[in-house]
Design an enzyme around this catalytic site. Structure first.
Site, PDB file in Angstrom:
ATOM      1  N   ASP A  47     -48.913 117.906  -7.936  1.00  0.00           N
ATOM      2  CA  ASP A  47     -48.855 117.795  -6.468  1.00  0.00           C
ATOM      3  C   ASP A  47     -48.447 116.394  -6.006  1.00  0.00           C
ATOM      4  OD1 ASP A  47     -51.067 116.329  -7.107  1.00  0.00           O
ATOM      5  OD2 ASP A  47     -52.463 117.427  -5.829  1.00  0.00           O
ATOM      6  N   ARG A 106     -41.450  91.750   2.762  1.00  0.00           N
ATOM      7  CA  ARG A 106     -40.395  91.485   3.745  1.00  0.00           C
ATOM      8  C   ARG A 106     -40.865  91.853   5.161  1.00  0.00           C
ATOM      9  NH1 ARG A 106     -34.427  92.680   1.697  1.00  0.00           N
ATOM     10  NH2 ARG A 106     -35.111  94.667   0.889  1.00  0.00           N
ATOM     11  N   HIS A 140     -40.942  87.114  -0.831  1.00  0.00           N
ATOM     12  CA  HIS A 140     -40.168  86.955   0.399  1.00  0.00           C
ATOM     13  C   HIS A 140     -41.076  86.560   1.557  1.00  0.00           C
ATOM     14  CE1 HIS A 140     -37.285  87.992   3.562  1.00  0.00           C
ATOM     15  NE2 HIS A 140     -36.384  87.880   2.631  1.00  0.00           N
ATOM     16  N   LYS A 202     -24.975  81.071   8.830  1.00  0.00           N
ATOM     17  CA  LYS A 202     -24.483  82.090   9.764  1.00  0.00           C
ATOM     18  C   LYS A 202     -24.961  81.712  11.146  1.00  0.00           C
ATOM     19  CE  LYS A 202     -24.639  85.755   6.414  1.00  0.00           C
ATOM     20  NZ  LYS A 202     -25.650  86.523   5.718  1.00  0.00           N
ATOM     21  N   GLY A 252     -25.602  93.675   0.181  1.00  0.00           N
ATOM     22  CA  GLY A 252     -24.705  93.229   1.254  1.00  0.00           C
ATOM     23  C   GLY A 252     -24.572  91.712   1.336  1.00  0.00           C
TER      24      GLY A 252
HETATM   25  C1  R5P Z   1     -32.848  87.253   2.991  1.00  0.00           C
HETATM   26  O1  R5P Z   1     -33.449  86.391   3.639  1.00  0.00           O
HETATM   27  C2  R5P Z   1     -33.010  87.365   1.529  1.00  0.00           C
HETATM   28  O2  R5P Z   1     -33.082  86.088   0.935  1.00  0.00           O
HETATM   29  C3  R5P Z   1     -31.929  88.190   0.866  1.00  0.00           C
HETATM   30  O3  R5P Z   1     -30.695  87.535   1.067  1.00  0.00           O
HETATM   31  C4  R5P Z   1     -31.824  89.581   1.417  1.00  0.00           C
HETATM   32  O4  R5P Z   1     -33.084  90.163   1.511  1.00  0.00           O
HETATM   33  C5  R5P Z   1     -30.918  90.427   0.529  1.00  0.00           C
HETATM   34  O5  R5P Z   1     -30.841  91.720   1.044  1.00  0.00           O
HETATM   35  P1  R5P Z   1     -29.543  92.611   0.843  1.00  0.00           P
HETATM   36  O6  R5P Z   1     -29.217  92.639  -0.609  1.00  0.00           O
HETATM   37  O7  R5P Z   1     -29.955  93.955   1.370  1.00  0.00           O
HETATM   38  O8  R5P Z   1     -28.439  92.010   1.666  1.00  0.00           O
END
Ligand code: R5P
Length: 319
Positions: A47, A106, A140, A202, A252
């Site tokens: 289950d 996170r 994180h 950025k 990303g």
């Molecule tokens: C952001 O502050 C972290 O240091 C990482 O760059 C981020 O969590 C990476 O996430 P993803 O691989 O989804 O872009």
């Protein structure tokens, strides 16, 4: 950095128990410490519920649970809590949690009203089953510096794998390189590993007034800001560049950084991070566009070529 855990001085009083997510890492840690390790029997009922059983004699010992929390964060967490709760009932002296990848770190603030402060709840659950010390790697959580801090009400040691990764890369490519972080979030880690804070920056601009986020008075949530790359003042041409981060999740952030550095004339580009979650096809994509890709064994992946065991062992030894 202080690595001092508030533990009793006899290492032989310790017992290492491996959850199902960190069996080989737990085994390495125990072997390096010259201690016996015990795999906890675990299985999932039809289950979906988790079953665990501890057969070792743990009474009056300091129990170290090694359990990372990826993949399947929720199952890994429940398994961890069941192990800790059982140890507490079996009369251990102290429970030390070694959680190399700490899931939910996170969600370390309420980004919007009504959201859960997930890492706080996770920590409270750990405390409720008797965890007295937590050791983790490049969490994180608020990008805290490596070292000792309190994660809510649990004393926590946050280790950093940056230096280990860079030493490994140095051996592998046998050539000079510059190290950068792919974004501002990686600056603490890059600074700790290299002494310099080189990151790709950025800018967040408001789509309504066009001003940078810090100057904008429009009431929009931070997620709606337009994020644009800022022209980097770093010169990559002809250089080997290592891009270091704490996590590769969707990939990303790392993929964008690799493409940018390459387009600006870098020679070899190496992508590295402590935790390789590699969601969807990001592992394949990163392998295709980099000269080398490496992460640690906080999470077991095909490119986990650096072990964090020495970091954890030193921490457990320095008592
Ligand atoms: C952001 O502050 C972290 O240091 C990482 O760059 C981020 O969590 C990476 O996430 P993803 O691989 O989804 O872009």
């Amino acid at each position: 950095m202080k690595n001092v855990l508030n533990l009793r001085p006899q290492l032989n009083h310790m017992i290492i128990l491996n959850g199902s997510k960190s069996q080989s890492l737990g085994e390495k840690i125990a072997m390096d410490l010259g201690l016996k390790f015990e795999n906890v029997s675990t299985r999932i009922f039809p289950d979906g519920e988790t079953y665990i059983r501890i057969e070792a004699d743990v009474k009056a010992r300091d129990a170290v649970i090694v359990q990372t929390m990826f993949p399947n964060q929720n199952d890994s967490l429940i398994e961890f809590l069941l192990i800790a709760g059982t140890l507490k009932d079996m009369g251990v002296d102290k429970i030390i949690a070694v959680v190399p990848y700490l899931a939910y770190s996170r969600q370390d603030r309420r980004f919007q009203i009504g959201e859960s402060l997930s890492i706080k709840t996770v920590t409270e659950l750990m405390k409720s089953v008797g965890v007295e010390e937590l050791v983790t790697i490049d969490t994180h959580y608020q990008h805290v510096e490596p070292g000792r801090f309190h994660l809510f009400n649990i004393p926590c040691t946050n280790l950093s794998a940056g230096r280990l990764l860079l030493d490994h890369i140095q051996e592998k490519i046998n050539d000079g390189f510059m190290t950068i972080g792919p974004d501002l979030g990686s600056s603490e880690m890059v600074k700790y590993a290299t002494g310099e804070e080189r990151v790709l920056k950025k800018e967040k601009k408001c789509p309504i007034c066009g001003k940078p986020a810090q100057e904008c008075k429009c009431r929009i949530t931070k997620k709606k800001y337009e994020i644009t790359e800022v022209e980097s003042e770093l010169d990559f041409s002809g250089k080997n560049v290592v891009i270091l981060d704490d996590i590769i999740a969707s990939g990303g952030t790392m993929i964008k950084a690799v493409k940018k550095v390459k387009s600006e004339g870098a020679n070899k580009v190496i992508a590295t991070a402590t935790h390789g979650l590699f969601m969807k096809d990001s592992l394949i994509r990163l392998k295709e566009i980099t000269d080398y890709l490496v992460v640690t064994d906080t999470i077991s992946t095909p490119v986990s070529n650096v072990s964090v065991a020495p970091l954890i062992v030193e921490t457990l030894k320095n008592i």
